[in-house]
Motif scaffolding. Structure first.
Motif, PDB file in Angstrom:
ATOM      1  N   UNK A 147       0.858  -1.189   0.000  1.00 28.53           N
ATOM      2  CA  UNK A 147       0.000   0.000   0.000  1.00 28.53           C
ATOM      3  C   UNK A 147       0.894   1.239   0.000  1.00 28.53           C
ATOM      4  N   UNK A 148       0.665   2.162  -0.921  1.00 23.10           N
ATOM      5  CA  UNK A 148       1.503   3.369  -0.938  1.00 23.10           C
ATOM      6  C   UNK A 148       1.145   4.280   0.240  1.00 23.10           C
ATOM      7  N   UNK A 149       2.031   5.202   0.582  1.00 21.07           N
ATOM      8  CA  UNK A 149       1.700   6.168   1.628  1.00 21.07           C
ATOM      9  C   UNK A 149       0.440   6.950   1.266  1.00 21.07           C
ATOM     10  N   UNK A 150      -0.222   7.455   2.263  1.00 23.37           N
ATOM     11  CA  UNK A 150      -1.469   8.209   2.075  1.00 23.37           C
ATOM     12  C   UNK A 150      -1.282   9.357   1.081  1.00 23.37           C
ATOM     13  N   UNK A 151      -2.221   9.469   0.152  1.00 26.67           N
ATOM     14  CA  UNK A 151      -2.197  10.538  -0.827  1.00 26.67           C
ATOM     15  C   UNK A 151      -1.343  10.261  -2.058  1.00 26.67           C
ATOM     16  N   UNK A 152      -0.688   9.112  -2.081  1.00 22.57           N
ATOM     17  CA  UNK A 152       0.175   8.750  -3.216  1.00 22.57           C
ATOM     18  C   UNK A 152      -0.567   7.728  -4.070  1.00 22.57           C
ATOM     19  N   UNK A 153      -0.582   7.964  -5.375  1.00 24.07           N
ATOM     20  CA  UNK A 153      -1.234   7.050  -6.311  1.00 24.07           C
ATOM     21  C   UNK A 153      -0.248   5.975  -6.746  1.00 24.07           C
ATOM     22  N   UNK A 154      -0.785   4.828  -7.171  1.00 28.42           N
ATOM     23  CA  UNK A 154       0.063   3.744  -7.673  1.00 28.42           C
ATOM     24  C   UNK A 154      -0.141   3.573  -9.174  1.00 28.42           C
ATOM     25  N   UNK A 155       0.942   3.395  -9.886  1.00 29.13           N
ATOM     26  CA  UNK A 155       0.898   3.191 -11.324  1.00 29.13           C
ATOM     27  C   UNK A 155      -0.028   2.040 -11.686  1.00 29.13           C
ATOM     28  N   UNK A 156       0.114   0.907 -11.025  1.00 24.16           N
ATOM     29  CA  UNK A 156      -0.695  -0.271 -11.372  1.00 24.16           C
ATOM     30  C   UNK A 156      -2.188  -0.006 -11.173  1.00 24.16           C
ATOM     31  N   UNK A 157      -2.552   0.797 -10.174  1.00 25.93           N
ATOM     32  CA  UNK A 157      -3.967   1.140  -9.965  1.00 25.93           C
ATOM     33  C   UNK A 157      -4.486   2.026 -11.095  1.00 25.93           C
ATOM     34  N   UNK A 158      -3.672   2.990 -11.514  1.00 20.23           N
ATOM     35  CA  UNK A 158      -4.082   3.879 -12.602  1.00 20.23           C
ATOM     36  C   UNK A 158      -4.271   3.102 -13.900  1.00 20.23           C
ATOM     37  N   UNK A 159      -3.372   2.173 -14.181  1.00 22.91           N
ATOM     38  CA  UNK A 159      -3.500   1.371 -15.393  1.00 22.91           C
ATOM     39  C   UNK A 159      -4.798   0.566 -15.347  1.00 22.91           C
ATOM     40  N   UNK A 160      -5.086  -0.021 -14.217  1.00 19.04           N
ATOM     41  CA  UNK A 160      -6.319  -0.809 -14.053  1.00 19.04           C
ATOM     42  C   UNK A 160      -7.558   0.089 -14.211  1.00 19.04           C
ATOM     43  N   UNK A 161      -7.537   1.269 -13.611  1.00 21.67           N
ATOM     44  CA  UNK A 161      -8.672   2.200 -13.717  1.00 21.67           C
ATOM     45  C   UNK A 161      -8.852   2.681 -15.154  1.00 21.67           C
ATOM     46  N   UNK A 162      -7.754   2.978 -15.834  1.00 22.62           N
ATOM     47  CA  UNK A 162      -7.835   3.407 -17.227  1.00 22.62           C
ATOM     48  C   UNK A 162      -8.398   2.317 -18.124  1.00 22.62           C
ATOM     49  N   UNK A 163      -8.001   1.063 -17.867  1.00 19.44           N
ATOM     50  CA  UNK A 163      -8.524  -0.063 -18.649  1.00 19.44           C
ATOM     51  C   UNK A 163     -10.030  -0.193 -18.459  1.00 19.44           C
ATOM     52  N   UNK A 164     -10.493  -0.001 -17.230  1.00 18.44           N
ATOM     53  CA  UNK A 164     -11.939  -0.090 -16.954  1.00 18.44           C
ATOM     54  C   UNK A 164     -12.699   1.014 -17.688  1.00 18.44           C
ATOM     55  N   UNK A 165     -12.161   2.212 -17.691  1.00 27.76           N
ATOM     56  CA  UNK A 165     -12.804   3.327 -18.399  1.00 27.76           C
ATOM     57  C   UNK A 165     -12.840   3.039 -19.896  1.00 27.76           C
ATOM     58  N   UNK A 166     -11.745   2.526 -20.441  1.00 31.27           N
ATOM     59  CA  UNK A 166     -11.701   2.232 -21.882  1.00 31.27           C
ATOM     60  C   UNK A 166     -12.740   1.184 -22.276  1.00 31.27           C
ATOM     61  N   UNK A 167     -13.004   0.246 -21.397  1.00 29.00           N
ATOM     62  CA  UNK A 167     -13.993  -0.795 -21.696  1.00 29.00           C
ATOM     63  C   UNK A 167     -15.403  -0.212 -21.789  1.00 29.00           C
ATOM     64  N   UNK A 168     -15.640   0.904 -21.124  1.00 24.09           N
ATOM     65  CA  UNK A 168     -16.981   1.507 -21.136  1.00 24.09           C
ATOM     66  C   UNK A 168     -17.139   2.560 -22.228  1.00 24.09           C
ATOM     67  N   UNK A 169     -16.072   2.805 -22.987  1.00 26.36           N
ATOM     68  CA  UNK A 169     -16.168   3.783 -24.061  1.00 26.36           C
ATOM     69  C   UNK A 169     -15.315   4.996 -23.802  1.00 26.36           C
ATOM     70  N   UNK A 170     -14.038   4.852 -24.026  1.00 21.49           N
ATOM     71  CA  UNK A 170     -13.073   5.917 -23.819  1.00 21.49           C
ATOM     72  C   UNK A 170     -13.359   7.093 -24.747  1.00 21.49           C
ATOM     73  N   UNK A 171     -13.167   8.286 -24.228  1.00 26.88           N
ATOM     74  CA  UNK A 171     -13.374   9.463 -25.075  1.00 26.88           C
ATOM     75  C   UNK A 171     -12.099   9.892 -25.738  1.00 26.88           C
TER      76      UNK A 171
END
Length: 171
Positions: A147-171
């Protein structure tokens, strides 16, 4: 003209062309926990870059923004570079041997609002200087696991979130 050569007006079009032309051929390799090399295909690299680009746009990264990339050479650096450029932004790269003064100068001069950092050591360096980086809004940790320190984003989480958005119709 060689069939392996890609000619395109932009680097992002080279990335897309390489994914189309070379598909499942290995572009890079990464070591797993046992030390075995695992290939990463041109298509996988491009798709992962698109996933990250989508997440960066969702975070508020805009065309022509400057995004910091403080890391040494590794596959995640390449993925971040793909994501930044595919989002229409420009990367501001520097190795992890950067001094605090260089870090502040480079990120301030480039008006960086988002920065990728390779590992916890580099994260500590950025956090130590954060009070001097007035425009810095988001820090993304590239190294996986835990788990990253509070307030820090993780690359792997962003990639997963971006993939989910793309599946629903990326703009």
């Amino acid at each position: 003209m060689s069939k392996s050569r890609i000619i395109a007006p932009t680097l992002t079009e080279v990335y897309a062309g390489a994914a189309d032309r070379f598909g499942d051929l290995p572009a890079f390799a990464r070591k797993d926990a046992s030390g075995k090399f695992l290939p990463v295909s041109f298509r996988e690299l491009y798709e992962t870059g698109l996933d990250l680009a989508t997440a960066l746009i969702s975070l508020g990264v805009r065309s022509r923004d400057h995004v910091g990339l403080i890391s040494d050479n590794r596959l995640e650096w390449i993925i971040c570079d793909y994501g930044i450029l595919l989002a229409g932004a420009a990367d501001v790269p520097r190795g992890t041997d950067i001094t605090d003064e260089e870090l502040v100068y480079i990120l301030t001069h480039a008006d960086v609002r988002v920065v990728f950092v390779e590992n916890l050591t580099t994260l500590e360096k950025v956090q130590r200087c954060h009070h001097r980086l007035k425009k810095l809004e988001k820090i993304i940790l590239m190294s996986a696991g835990g788990e990253p320190p509070r307030g820090i984003l993780r690359l792997e989480d962003l990639i997963r979130e971006g993939a989910a958005v793309r599946k629903t119709g990326d703009r």
